[in-house]
Design a protein around this motif. Structure first.
Motif, PDB file in Angstrom:
ATOM      1  N   LEU A  36      -7.940   1.746  -8.870  1.00 51.47           N
ATOM      2  CA  LEU A  36      -7.755   0.588  -8.131  1.00 51.47           C
ATOM      3  C   LEU A  36      -8.662   0.126  -7.011  1.00 51.47           C
ATOM      4  O   LEU A  36      -9.653   0.878  -6.787  1.00 51.47           O
ATOM      5  CB  LEU A  36      -6.293   1.107  -7.279  1.00 51.47           C
ATOM      6  N   TYR A  72       3.285   4.548  -2.512  1.00 49.99           N
ATOM      7  CA  TYR A  72       3.174   3.245  -1.920  1.00 49.99           C
ATOM      8  C   TYR A  72       3.531   3.255  -0.817  1.00 49.99           C
ATOM      9  O   TYR A  72       4.745   3.637  -0.313  1.00 49.99           O
ATOM     10  CB  TYR A  72       3.694   2.152  -2.881  1.00 49.99           C
ATOM     11  N   CYS A 100      -2.018  -2.846 -13.354  1.00 52.31           N
ATOM     12  CA  CYS A 100      -2.135  -1.436 -13.896  1.00 52.31           C
ATOM     13  C   CYS A 100      -0.639  -0.573 -13.480  1.00 52.31           C
ATOM     14  O   CYS A 100      -0.112  -0.775 -12.384  1.00 52.31           O
ATOM     15  CB  CYS A 100      -3.132  -0.382 -12.853  1.00 52.31           C
ATOM     16  N   ARG A 126      -1.228   9.330  -9.398  1.00 54.60           N
ATOM     17  CA  ARG A 126      -1.849   8.766  -8.254  1.00 54.60           C
ATOM     18  C   ARG A 126      -3.526   9.340  -8.293  1.00 54.60           C
ATOM     19  O   ARG A 126      -4.119   8.330  -7.701  1.00 54.60           O
ATOM     20  CB  ARG A 126      -1.213   9.671  -6.914  1.00 54.60           C
ATOM     21  N   HIS A 186      -5.220   9.126 -10.934  1.00 49.08           N
ATOM     22  CA  HIS A 186      -6.073   7.853 -11.682  1.00 49.08           C
ATOM     23  C   HIS A 186      -5.971   6.652 -10.763  1.00 49.08           C
ATOM     24  O   HIS A 186      -7.041   5.922 -10.943  1.00 49.08           O
ATOM     25  CB  HIS A 186      -5.117   7.865 -12.935  1.00 49.08           C
ATOM     26  N   GLN A 187      -4.824   6.573 -10.259  1.00 48.54           N
ATOM     27  CA  GLN A 187      -4.857   5.091  -9.305  1.00 48.54           C
ATOM     28  C   GLN A 187      -5.888   5.172  -7.967  1.00 48.54           C
ATOM     29  O   GLN A 187      -6.737   4.236  -8.034  1.00 48.54           O
ATOM     30  CB  GLN A 187      -3.495   5.066  -8.769  1.00 48.54           C
ATOM     31  N   LYS A 188      -6.283   6.150  -7.710  1.00 49.89           N
ATOM     32  CA  LYS A 188      -7.207   6.359  -6.624  1.00 49.89           C
ATOM     33  C   LYS A 188      -8.615   6.167  -7.446  1.00 49.89           C
ATOM     34  O   LYS A 188      -9.386   5.577  -6.734  1.00 49.89           O
ATOM     35  CB  LYS A 188      -7.178   7.614  -5.955  1.00 49.89           C
ATOM     36  N   LYS A 232      -5.147  -0.570  -3.229  1.00 51.45           N
ATOM     37  CA  LYS A 232      -5.557   0.251  -2.153  1.00 51.45           C
ATOM     38  C   LYS A 232      -5.466  -0.294  -0.851  1.00 51.45           C
ATOM     39  O   LYS A 232      -5.468  -1.611  -0.710  1.00 51.45           O
ATOM     40  CB  LYS A 232      -7.287   1.002  -2.278  1.00 51.45           C
ATOM     41  N   SER A 248       0.712   2.928 -13.770  1.00 55.16           N
ATOM     42  CA  SER A 248       0.403   4.496 -13.712  1.00 55.16           C
ATOM     43  C   SER A 248       1.493   5.362 -13.110  1.00 55.16           C
ATOM     44  O   SER A 248       1.824   4.829 -12.153  1.00 55.16           O
ATOM     45  CB  SER A 248      -0.819   4.439 -13.438  1.00 55.16           C
ATOM     46  N   VAL A 273       3.235  -4.855 -10.717  1.00 49.42           N
ATOM     47  CA  VAL A 273       2.028  -4.109 -11.167  1.00 49.42           C
ATOM     48  C   VAL A 273       1.260  -4.804 -12.396  1.00 49.42           C
ATOM     49  O   VAL A 273       1.248  -3.904 -13.259  1.00 49.42           O
ATOM     50  CB  VAL A 273       2.377  -2.550 -11.137  1.00 49.42           C
ATOM     51  N   ALA A 282      -1.338  -3.615  -7.782  1.00 48.53           N
ATOM     52  CA  ALA A 282      -1.415  -2.244  -7.221  1.00 48.53           C
ATOM     53  C   ALA A 282      -2.737  -2.212  -6.621  1.00 48.53           C
ATOM     54  O   ALA A 282      -3.768  -2.482  -7.254  1.00 48.53           O
ATOM     55  CB  ALA A 282      -1.417  -1.035  -8.280  1.00 48.53           C
ATOM     56  N   ASP A 284      -2.793   1.785 -18.062  1.00 50.66           N
ATOM     57  CA  ASP A 284      -3.252   2.045 -16.852  1.00 50.66           C
ATOM     58  C   ASP A 284      -4.841   1.701 -16.669  1.00 50.66           C
ATOM     59  O   ASP A 284      -5.480   2.004 -15.843  1.00 50.66           O
ATOM     60  CB  ASP A 284      -3.364   3.575 -16.524  1.00 50.66           C
TER      61      ASP A 284
END
Length: 276
Positions: A56, A134, A44, A49, A51-53, A87, A46, A41, A85, A12
């Motif tokens: 990313l 997603y 990343c 969500r 962490h992704q925010k 935003k 992962s 992906v 991945a 991640d």
């Protein structure tokens, strides 16, 4: 054409993943690859969500995409990024799972957003709700290159044969299926699904895959199946990447597409029928 499929175990951490991919791309080019393919992906993997925010980016300023465009230009290759991945500006905050095709000048010549979302209950312990994080794409895509015509797809799309029939009837000779396939469903279905898509369409199928247990600084770890695969239009498996990270090479002769379709011309045998 000589294609190289990169099989990786993305964490991640996008910066960490980018370094690994860069090294593999250079190695593949050194072995004569003209087309390099990465898995779903790539930047990343992962389950968090939150962490992704935090880590990313939008497409316009994504560091992984910028760097991969640069390396495609430097190495003078066609680079098929299985997906990143990213935003989006959607009001609900959902991300995009987006493929890119880069030409030898490092320019983006095609994009594809994954259409079918992996919302499944594999078991009591293994559930997925991809659509929570997603947003699904709405447009099928082909891209024409000097090597041939490629149809784009991602992972769970492989269970929807009508998509691949439409891509083949639009001109696709090679179907791209980058994936981060569940270890459980992969063991049961991966090889069969990819061979079926090749046989049904008379296309080559090229599927670069994530593999192994993925490191995670946030959220649960995921395990993916590996087995990056290349299938010929008649259904033969030409290459299988096994379960270790690395590179799978294959030489593709598109004359096999013409031969398979001449023997069984099912793409031209559609017949209307009434629903059940």
């Amino acid at each position: 054409m000589r294609a190289a499929l990169l099989q990786i175990t993305s964490s991640d951490d996008p910066a960490e993943n980018l370094k690994a991919v860069r090294d593999l791309v250079r190695e593949a080019v050194g072995e004569g690859a003209e087309i390099v393919c990465t898995p779903e992906v790539t930047n990343c993997l992962s389950t968090s969500r939150t962490h992704q925010k935090a880590i990313l980016h939008h497409e316009a300023d994504d560091p992984s995409l910028v760097a991969l465009c640069e390396i495609a230009s430097e190495m003078k290759i066609w680079l098929f990024i299985g997906s990143l991945a990213l935003k989006t500006h959607d009001g609900d905050g959902r991300f995009a799972n987006r493929s890119f095709v880069l030409n030898p000048e490092g320019k983006i010549v095609a994009r594809y957003d994954k259409i079918h979302m992996f919302d499944v209950d594999v078991s009591k312990e293994e559930t997925y709700r991809e659509s929570d994080g997603y947003r699904p794409g709405t447009e099928a895509r082909i891209v024409r290159t000097p090597f041939g015509c490629f149809g784009l797809s991602i992972c769970y799309d492989v269970r929807f044969p009508h998509l691949y029939r439409a891509l083949a009837q639009a001109g696709a000779e090679v179907l791209m299926v980058p994936a981060a396939f569940s270890h459980v469903t992969g063991a049961a279905h991966w090889h069969t699904l990819l061979r079926a898509r090749a046989i049904e369409t008379g296309c080559f199928v090229v599927a670069a895959a994530q593999t192994g247990t993925h490191p995670a600084s946030h959220g649960a770890k995921r395990k993916t199946y590996g087995h990056s695969l290349v299938v010929a239009p008649w259904g033969e498996i030409l290459a299988d990447g096994g379960t270790d990270p690395g590179i799978t090479y294959v030489d593709i002769d598109l004359k096999e597409v013409e031969s398979a379709r001449r023997r069984v011309p099912s793409l031209s045998h559609d017949w209307s029928f009434e629903g059940p």
